[in-house]
Design a protein around this motif. Structure first.
Motif, mmCIF file in Angstrom:
data_model
loop_
_atom_site.group_PDB
_atom_site.id
_atom_site.type_symbol
_atom_site.label_atom_id
_atom_site.label_comp_id
_atom_site.label_asym_id
_atom_site.label_seq_id
_atom_site.Cartn_x
_atom_site.Cartn_y
_atom_site.Cartn_z
ATOM 1 N N PHE A 1 0.639 -1.248 -0.003
ATOM 2 C CA PHE A 1 0.058 -0.064 -0.071
ATOM 3 C C PHE A 1 0.871 1.374 -0.053
ATOM 4 C CE2 PHE A 1 -2.716 3.242 1.953
ATOM 5 C CZ PHE A 1 -3.773 3.066 1.255
ATOM 6 N N HIS B 1 -12.966 10.847 3.596
ATOM 7 C CA HIS B 1 -11.505 11.065 3.496
ATOM 8 C C HIS B 1 -11.543 10.617 1.939
ATOM 9 C CE1 HIS B 1 -7.565 10.552 3.241
ATOM 10 N NE2 HIS B 1 -7.292 9.410 3.759
ATOM 11 N N GLU C 1 -8.706 10.210 -0.162
ATOM 12 C CA GLU C 1 -7.705 9.361 -0.645
ATOM 13 C C GLU C 1 -8.373 8.245 -1.252
ATOM 14 O OE1 GLU C 1 -4.646 8.237 1.906
ATOM 15 O OE2 GLU C 1 -3.294 7.514 0.241
ATOM 16 N N ASP D 1 -8.223 5.104 -2.112
ATOM 17 C CA ASP D 1 -8.814 3.864 -1.633
ATOM 18 C C ASP D 1 -10.281 3.919 -1.109
ATOM 19 O OD1 ASP D 1 -7.223 5.387 0.265
ATOM 20 O OD2 ASP D 1 -7.041 3.619 1.579
ATOM 21 N N HIS D 2 -10.782 5.334 -0.843
ATOM 22 C CA HIS D 2 -11.960 5.563 -0.419
ATOM 23 C C HIS D 2 -12.976 6.288 -1.212
ATOM 24 C CE1 HIS D 2 -10.098 3.502 3.114
ATOM 25 N NE2 HIS D 2 -9.339 4.816 3.213
ATOM 26 N N HIS E 1 -5.413 11.319 8.220
ATOM 27 C CA HIS E 1 -3.928 11.634 7.915
ATOM 28 C C HIS E 1 -3.953 12.806 7.040
ATOM 29 C CE1 HIS E 1 -2.986 9.063 4.548
ATOM 30 N NE2 HIS E 1 -4.283 8.735 5.202
ATOM 31 N N ASP F 1 -9.644 6.573 8.121
ATOM 32 C CA ASP F 1 -8.469 5.698 8.541
ATOM 33 C C ASP F 1 -8.065 5.608 9.804
ATOM 34 O OD1 ASP F 1 -7.743 5.200 5.761
ATOM 35 O OD2 ASP F 1 -6.374 7.024 5.711
ATOM 36 N N TYR G 1 -0.280 0.091 11.256
ATOM 37 C CA TYR G 1 -0.973 1.057 10.835
ATOM 38 C C TYR G 1 -0.438 2.489 11.140
ATOM 39 C CZ TYR G 1 -4.565 3.185 7.874
ATOM 40 O OH TYR G 1 -5.346 4.009 6.911
ATOM 41 N N HIS H 1 -10.637 0.809 7.091
ATOM 42 C CA HIS H 1 -9.811 -0.498 6.941
ATOM 43 C C HIS H 1 -10.043 -1.250 8.344
ATOM 44 C CE1 HIS H 1 -7.775 1.281 3.649
ATOM 45 N NE2 HIS H 1 -7.471 2.142 4.151
HETATM 46 FE FE1 FEO Z 1 -5.568 7.774 3.654
HETATM 47 FE FE2 FEO Z 1 -7.225 4.679 3.743
HETATM 48 O O1 FEO Z 1 -6.620 6.248 2.962
#
Ligand code: FEO
Length: 406
Positions: free
Chosen positions: A26, A81, A83, A85-86, A147, A166, A194, A227
């Motif tokens: 990742f 968020h 990013e 992945d979301h 983040h 996250d 993480y 996640h």
């Molecule tokens: Fe900051 Fe799971 O993306």
């Protein structure tokens, strides 16, 4: 029946995310256990989709949504968020669902536009804003730099569910959706990995969030991160809060981490003897040869360490490229509360260890001594004894610092 089905997590909330069993990296963080991209559907008079999944998992998410509702009935999409992945399939979801409103933080608005260059109308949420959509009561908490600048939490007052994007998450592909179905040892390992690799640079933001009156006044019964497993028991919620509090303090631990690369085993010998000296003082030590140690594992080891010793040979007047790669990654994570020192064997000038020493100083770490510990060519017995004494001195200083502060 649908190919993928939603899982009910509270009276009105369903998990409609995706499991990425194949993910192994990742953005530079090794993920041997895969991951999940958690998206959620709040059912009520005004159905709401909270976050989406990585683009290639759009069909999985939509199948899970369709197992409980016609997607076109969804009236709102919340992006906690941006990013990818979301948000990776947000545009497709908007096209298919045609929601009345898309909600995001002010910075989320900016980030989504900059990612997708679309003209969708986004309603900006403000810090602490409360909103009633149909019969669903929502509270929003901006969590800037946790983040990303856009990050925010959404709380469903009806069920006490906190969508924490996250935060409190981990990369763990699993068929067990809830944390209480997992061994705490695994949860701690994955949650610490993480935190170290995603949240460490923002430890102060985490500390501020955990003492925030806004968070404190929410009656949280279930934490649903983006996640990994969801935290649904009061005991587990307190457990992960306590760990986040501990990690956000970034204190000196009585544990040394030694990372090294080696050309002809001389720097390796130095590392082993330094470790022995540290051990002899009763301080835990972890030696990680860079060949076989992934950078994200090194970051995890540093999360609960108090010393960071880095060994490199010199090649063509440079540190080893493997060490440069690792330092570049670790520097970005901004670890603190580490006693540090470079060491290494060299042929001519020994520039490698000098360069590492400069980087460690530049990271703002507490240097054990000004100059790196260097040995020319192959260490003799007296050099190794000196390395062992060096290890003992590092251990003694670490014991003093961890007991009384730097
Ligand atoms: Fe900051 Fe799971 O993306």
């Amino acid at each position: 029946m649908k190919s993928f089905e939603a899982i009910k997590i509270s009276d009105r909330v369903y998990w409609v995310g995706a499991i990425d069993w194949a993910l192994r990296n990742f953005h530079g963080y090794q993920t041997p256990e895969g991951s999940t991209y958690n998206a959620f559907l709040i059912l009520g008079d005004e159905p709401i989709l909270v976050d989406t999944v990585k683009e290639q998992f759009f069909d999985e998410m939509m199948s899970r949504i369709r197992s409980v509702i016609d997607p076109t009935k969804i009236t709102h999409i919340i992006s906690n968020h941006s990013e990818m992945d979301h948000s990776g399939c947000l545009v497709k979801a908007i096209e298919l669902i045609s929601p009345k409103k898309i909600l995001a933080s002010k910075m989320g608005h900016t980030a989504l536009k900059a990612h997708f260059h679309f003209d969708a109308d986004i309603t900006e949420i403000t810090q602490g804003e409360q909103m009633t959509l149909g019969d669903t009561q929502l509270t929003f908490l901006e969590t800037r730099m946790l983040h990303w600048p856009d990050s925010m939490f959404t709380f469903v007052g009806n069920d006490g569910v906190l969508f924490s994007q996250d935060a409190f998450g981990m990369h763990l592909a699993t068929s067990q959706l809830f944390a209480d179905e997992h061994d705490h040892h695994i949860l701690r390992q994955e949650a610490s990995t993480y935190f170290a690799n995603i949240l460490m640079p923002y430890a102060k933001v985490v500390a501020k969030l955990l003492s925030s009156p806004l968070l404190d006044k929410l009656d949280v019964k279930l934490i649903a991160p983006d996640h990994g497993p969801l935290w649904r028991s009061g005991e587990d919620i307190q457990w992960i809060f306590d760990l986040y509090k501990q990690w956000s303090e970034q204190r000196y631990y009585q544990k040394a981490v030694i990372i090294y690369d080696t050309m002809w085993q001389s720097t390796a010998k130095m590392a082993r003897v330094i470790a022995d000296g540290i051990m002899s003082e009763g301080v835990e030590v972890k030696v990680l040869p860079i060949d076989g140690s992934y950078r994200s594992d090194i970051a995890t080891e540093l999360l609960e360490a108090g010393a960071f010793l880095v060994g490199t040979p010199t090649i063509n007047k440079q540190m080893f490229p493997t060490i440069a790669d690792m330092l570049c990654y670790i520097k970005g994570l901004e670890p603190t509360s580490l006693l540090s020192q470079a060491f290494g064997s060299h042929g001519c000038g020994g520039e490698g260890a000098l360069q590492v020493q400069v980087i460690l100083k530049d990271m703002g770490l507490t240097m054990f001594q000004d100059e790196p510990l260097k040995v020319q060519y192959v260490p003799e017995e007296n050099d190794l004894v000196f390395c062992r004494e060096f290890g003992q001195s590092v251990a003694k200083k670490l014991i003093a610092i961890s007991s009384h502060g730097a």
